[in-house]
Design a protein around this motif. Structure first.
Motif, PDB file in Angstrom:
ATOM      1  N   PRO A  74       0.796  -1.237   0.000  1.00  0.00           N
ATOM      2  CA  PRO A  74       0.000   0.000   0.000  1.00  0.00           C
ATOM      3  C   PRO A  74       0.829   1.288   0.000  1.00  0.00           C
ATOM      4  CG  PRO A  74       0.162  -0.792   2.218  1.00  0.00           C
ATOM      5  CD  PRO A  74       0.942  -1.761   1.382  1.00  0.00           C
ATOM      6  N   ASN A  75       2.123   1.175  -0.265  1.00  0.00           N
ATOM      7  CA  ASN A  75       2.977   2.362  -0.208  1.00  0.00           C
ATOM      8  C   ASN A  75       3.443   2.820  -1.589  1.00  0.00           C
ATOM      9  OD1 ASN A  75       3.228   2.776   2.739  1.00  0.00           O
ATOM     10  ND2 ASN A  75       4.116   0.709   2.687  1.00  0.00           N
ATOM     11  N   THR A  76       2.729   2.374  -2.627  1.00  0.00           N
ATOM     12  CA  THR A  76       3.068   2.814  -3.979  1.00  0.00           C
ATOM     13  C   THR A  76       2.805   4.309  -4.132  1.00  0.00           C
ATOM     14  OG1 THR A  76       2.334   0.658  -4.785  1.00  0.00           O
ATOM     15  CG2 THR A  76       2.713   2.369  -6.438  1.00  0.00           C
ATOM     16  N   VAL A  77       3.722   4.974  -4.786  1.00  0.00           N
ATOM     17  CA  VAL A  77       3.541   6.396  -5.111  1.00  0.00           C
ATOM     18  C   VAL A  77       3.454   6.528  -6.631  1.00  0.00           C
ATOM     19  CG1 VAL A  77       4.450   8.731  -4.914  1.00  0.00           C
ATOM     20  CG2 VAL A  77       4.886   7.066  -3.103  1.00  0.00           C
ATOM     21  N   TYR A  78       2.391   7.182  -7.092  1.00  0.00           N
ATOM     22  CA  TYR A  78       2.211   7.485  -8.519  1.00  0.00           C
ATOM     23  C   TYR A  78       2.412   8.981  -8.707  1.00  0.00           C
ATOM     24  CZ  TYR A  78      -0.166   2.959  -8.283  1.00  0.00           C
ATOM     25  OH  TYR A  78      -0.467   1.642  -8.048  1.00  0.00           O
ATOM     26  N   ALA A  79       3.095   9.355  -9.768  1.00  0.00           N
ATOM     27  CA  ALA A  79       3.359  10.787  -9.977  1.00  0.00           C
ATOM     28  C   ALA A  79       3.304  11.129 -11.465  1.00  0.00           C
ATOM     29  CB  ALA A  79       4.718  11.181  -9.399  1.00  0.00           C
ATOM     30  N   LEU A  80       2.948  12.369 -11.732  1.00  0.00           N
ATOM     31  CA  LEU A  80       2.853  12.897 -13.099  1.00  0.00           C
ATOM     32  C   LEU A  80       3.416  14.308 -13.103  1.00  0.00           C
ATOM     33  CD1 LEU A  80      -0.235  12.812 -15.445  1.00  0.00           C
ATOM     34  CD2 LEU A  80       0.724  15.007 -14.781  1.00  0.00           C
ATOM     35  N   THR A  81       4.244  14.613 -14.100  1.00  0.00           N
ATOM     36  CA  THR A  81       4.824  15.948 -14.208  1.00  0.00           C
ATOM     37  C   THR A  81       4.743  16.421 -15.653  1.00  0.00           C
ATOM     38  OG1 THR A  81       7.051  15.095 -14.668  1.00  0.00           O
ATOM     39  CG2 THR A  81       6.472  15.463 -12.370  1.00  0.00           C
ATOM     40  N   LEU A  82       4.590  17.727 -15.827  1.00  0.00           N
ATOM     41  CA  LEU A  82       4.563  18.322 -17.163  1.00  0.00           C
ATOM     42  C   LEU A  82       5.088  19.744 -17.086  1.00  0.00           C
ATOM     43  CD1 LEU A  82       3.709  18.269 -20.190  1.00  0.00           C
ATOM     44  CD2 LEU A  82       1.480  19.137 -19.452  1.00  0.00           C
ATOM     45  N   TYR A 122       3.827  21.605 -13.576  1.00  0.00           N
ATOM     46  CA  TYR A 122       2.978  21.168 -12.469  1.00  0.00           C
ATOM     47  C   TYR A 122       3.314  19.719 -12.123  1.00  0.00           C
ATOM     48  CZ  TYR A 122      -0.230  18.990 -15.923  1.00  0.00           C
ATOM     49  OH  TYR A 122      -0.773  18.235 -16.926  1.00  0.00           O
ATOM     50  N   LEU A 123       2.872  19.317 -10.925  1.00  0.00           N
ATOM     51  CA  LEU A 123       3.150  17.987 -10.395  1.00  0.00           C
ATOM     52  C   LEU A 123       1.961  17.497  -9.596  1.00  0.00           C
ATOM     53  CD1 LEU A 123       4.971  15.611  -9.136  1.00  0.00           C
ATOM     54  CD2 LEU A 123       5.506  17.288  -7.343  1.00  0.00           C
ATOM     55  N   ARG A 124       1.667  16.215  -9.743  1.00  0.00           N
ATOM     56  CA  ARG A 124       0.779  15.555  -8.781  1.00  0.00           C
ATOM     57  C   ARG A 124       1.402  14.225  -8.397  1.00  0.00           C
ATOM     58  NH1 ARG A 124      -5.272  12.782  -9.228  1.00  0.00           N
ATOM     59  NH2 ARG A 124      -5.409  12.304  -6.993  1.00  0.00           N
ATOM     60  N   PHE A 125       1.360  13.913  -7.128  1.00  0.00           N
ATOM     61  CA  PHE A 125       1.692  12.566  -6.682  1.00  0.00           C
ATOM     62  C   PHE A 125       0.567  12.077  -5.778  1.00  0.00           C
ATOM     63  CE2 PHE A 125       3.863  15.164  -3.395  1.00  0.00           C
ATOM     64  CZ  PHE A 125       3.328  14.608  -2.247  1.00  0.00           C
ATOM     65  N   SER A 126       0.395  10.765  -5.722  1.00  0.00           N
ATOM     66  CA  SER A 126      -0.711  10.209  -4.945  1.00  0.00           C
ATOM     67  C   SER A 126      -0.465   8.739  -4.652  1.00  0.00           C
ATOM     68  CB  SER A 126      -2.025  10.358  -5.715  1.00  0.00           C
ATOM     69  OG  SER A 126      -3.101   9.767  -5.010  1.00  0.00           O
TER      70      SER A 126
END
Length: 628
Positions: A74-82, A122-126
């Protein structure tokens, strides 16, 4: 000298202050505080791993975009950057994303889901896998500046035109899904309006356009008369200002003196760089004018009835002449038009970009005082159906002219299916949508129902079937499946109509209540008596030699299975070869008719659990039903 203890004490005091300064560079942030991680946890370790990799990956990517995942559930980190499409260099992109990772953790301390927006990235991680999500609702609305002096309706409309132009270019012409533009000479309070738009580069053109259209549509609600504004989203975003909010020169240039774009010496804005320079039949620029209503009223003599060229469910087409003498056709959509704003936008985008000698040329548009007007080149011989199905006029269509028309339509279809930068399915090819110039050169028109498809997309499904009875293939009518082979089917019908001089699938209650395909063409084909159903006007020996070949091509195109139908490049190869060996066609697909005597069917009736709405025989332009 400062002792070690004092230095540490100063660090305790100063570092939080510096963190606040860094965080103040964040344009907008969104913190989900419902789930947190702890210091030195596995989640934090995975986040740090991504923070070291994604800035490098994005900055080295030609689209300045990167996604990643680290760790196990349950400790996976997903991230997206542009990074923004005009970012000057790779290091600037990497620095921006590196700062975003740092600031996200400071602005949203220990939150397992955080989003930060900068001016340039921008960045999102979750902890949730959002990477493939089509959701763009996690967005920030940022009004900029006070109000302008211009009237709200006029200013908002001008911004809307500019945002639509940059959105369309970003979606359809840029691998980075990024575009910039300027609207010049608007008025004294806002002499220039600038805008930019961007989508995630991993989504398709149609998805990008849809995303940008949705956030552009709410512009007046949030930014009416504002000097600037932006909507920030993970899937798409835009910004407009009265100054350039981007680096470099704008890609699109629209000129708007007194709200109308006047033709300029070097072309009419927006000027879009050619995306098809490698195709010999493409045009180097897209020249689209925004014409003012007064000019078009003068051109058509206030839309005088005597200037009507045609009328349908969408409205009326008028002949006109611009002040420089250029003859035009003005399509005036009625307020209750069956061609909605979506179809109108599709037609403007597709026809403006698709430049070919066998496609009708779009000159401009006018959206003023509740009017929706589209201006095309004038075609003196109108549409093919007005000649082909007229007992007197069709006498002028000898075999050579019909051969020329068939070949012109085939070349136009191959261009939109295979050769252009945009790959388009027309979805409403028929005789009334083939226009003829003074030399009877055929030009395909009416792209309001057209759909964009990816190069490797062989089939798509819709729950809104649109088109015309007699020209729609069975897989589309019954299951909603459409592809380039749908247009091939329609082309086959058109070829058989041209050869026989007869309409396909007329109404049950008409004098000619027969199915051209199965009752006439296929029956005579199997008997070897195909010349008996050819138009009697085609009497030359050269015509008789060609009739069998063209009927054969038509039958190959209308086979029931889409996989059995040839592509348009194969059709063109056959048309331009002598004595090519052709495979035997299978029996044609069925014909879907409309009964003009049944008013309930014309208005809409229950059909297989769905609703059959606004149906039409093949002389009307729009059909809409829900497939079973």
């Amino acid at each position: 000298m400062i002792s070690h203890e004092l230095w540490c004490y100063l660090c305790i005091l100063v570092v939080p202050f510096l963190a606040q300064l860094v965080s103040s560079d964040v344009l907008r942030q969104e913190c989900d505080r419902s789930r947190n991680y702890t210091a030195n946890s596995e989640f934090q370790s995975n986040l740090e791993q991504l923070s070291s990799v994604l800035p490098i990956n994005a900055s080295s990517s030609p689209t300045l975009f990167s996604t990643g995942a680290a760790g196990a559930i349950p400790n996976t980190v997903y991230a997206l950057t542009l990074c923004r499409g005009d970012t000057a260099n790779a290091s600037a992109c990497a620095d921006c994303i590196g700062n975003a990772f740092r600031d996200a953790q400071q602005a949203c301390p220990y939150n397992m889901d955080a989003t930060v927006y900068y001016e340039r990235c921008y960045l999102r991680f979750s902890y949730q896998n959002f990477l493939a999500s089509a959701d763009n609702t996690k967005r920030q609305i940022v009004p900029n500046g006070a109000s302008v002096a211009s009237p709200a309706a006029t200013f908002d409309a001008a911004v809307g035109v500019l945002l639509t132009a940059v959105s369309d270019y970003a979606a359809l012409n840029s691998s980075m899904r990024f575009s910039t533009g300027v609207l010049e000479d608007f008025d004294v309070s806002a002499p220039k309006i600038y805008a930019m738009a961007q989508c995630r580069p991993d989504i398709g053109p149609a998805e990008c356009r849809d995303c940008l259209e949705k956030i552009t549509r709410v512009m007046p609600k949030h930014f009416s008369r504002r000097r600037g504004g932006q909507i920030l989203g993970l899937r798409c975003n835009y910004r407009f200002e009265l100054y350039p909010p981007f680096l470099g020169n704008p890609v699109l240039q629209l000129k708007a003196p007194a709200w109308a774009v006047a033709p300029s010496p070097d072309g009419d804005g927006p000027v879009v760089p050619d995306g098809d320079s490698g195709n010999w039949e493409s045009v180097p620029n897209i020249n689209l004018s925004i014409l003012d209503l007064q000019t078009l009223e003068a051109a058509t003599e206030n839309f005088r009835d005597e200037n009507k060229l045609g009328e349908g469910g969408f409205g009326v087409v008028y002949k006109g002449a611009l002040p420089d003498g250029q003859e035009i056709a003005v399509k005036r959509l009625s307020p209750g038009s069956t061609q909605g704003i979506g179809e109108l936008k599709a037609e403007l985008v597709f026809v403006a970009k698709l430049q070919h000698k066998n496609l009708v040329r779009l000159i401009g548009v006018c959206l003023e005082e509740q009017e929706k007007l589209v201006i095309y080149e004038y075609m003196p011989n109108r549409s093919l159906d007005t000649i082909l199905f007229d007992p007197e006029k069709r006498k002028d269509l000898d075999w050579e002219k019909r051969f020329k028309i068939i070949n012109g339509v085939a070349r136009g279809l191959q261009y939109v299916h295979e050769d252009s930068q945009l790959k388009i399915i027309h979805r409403d090819l028929k005789a009334s949508n083939v226009l003829l110039d003074s030399d009877l050169n055929a030009k395909i028109s009416d792209f309001g129902l057209a759909r964009l498809f990816q190069g490797d997309q062989s089939k798509d499904v819709t729950n809104r079937v649109v088109g015309t009875f007699g020209y729609m293939p069975p897989e589309y009518v019954v299951r909603g499946h459409y592809s380039t082979k749908s247009d091939v089917f329609s082309f086959g019908i058109l070829v058989l109509e041209i050869v026989t001089g007869r309409r396909n699938c007329t109404s049950y209650n008409s004098e000619q209540s027969v199915d051209l395909l199965t009752d006439l063409v296929w029956e005579h084909w199997t008997k070897g008596t195909i010349l008996e159903i050819a138009d009697p006007l085609l009497t030359s020996s050269s015509a008789e030699d060609k009739i069998g070949t063209y009927v054969h091509i038509g039958l190959l195109c209308v086979q029931e299975s889409p996989a059995d139908r040839p592509t348009m490049s194969v059709v063109n190869a056959i048309l331009n070869s002598d004595g090519a060996a052709l495979q035997a066609p299978s029996k044609p697909a069925f014909c879907l008719r409309a009964s003009s005597a049944d008013p309930e069917q014309r208005r809409g009736a229950s059909h297989g659990g769905g609703s059959l709405a606004v149906v039409s025989p093949n002389e009307v332009s729009l059909t809409e039903l829900v497939p079973r």
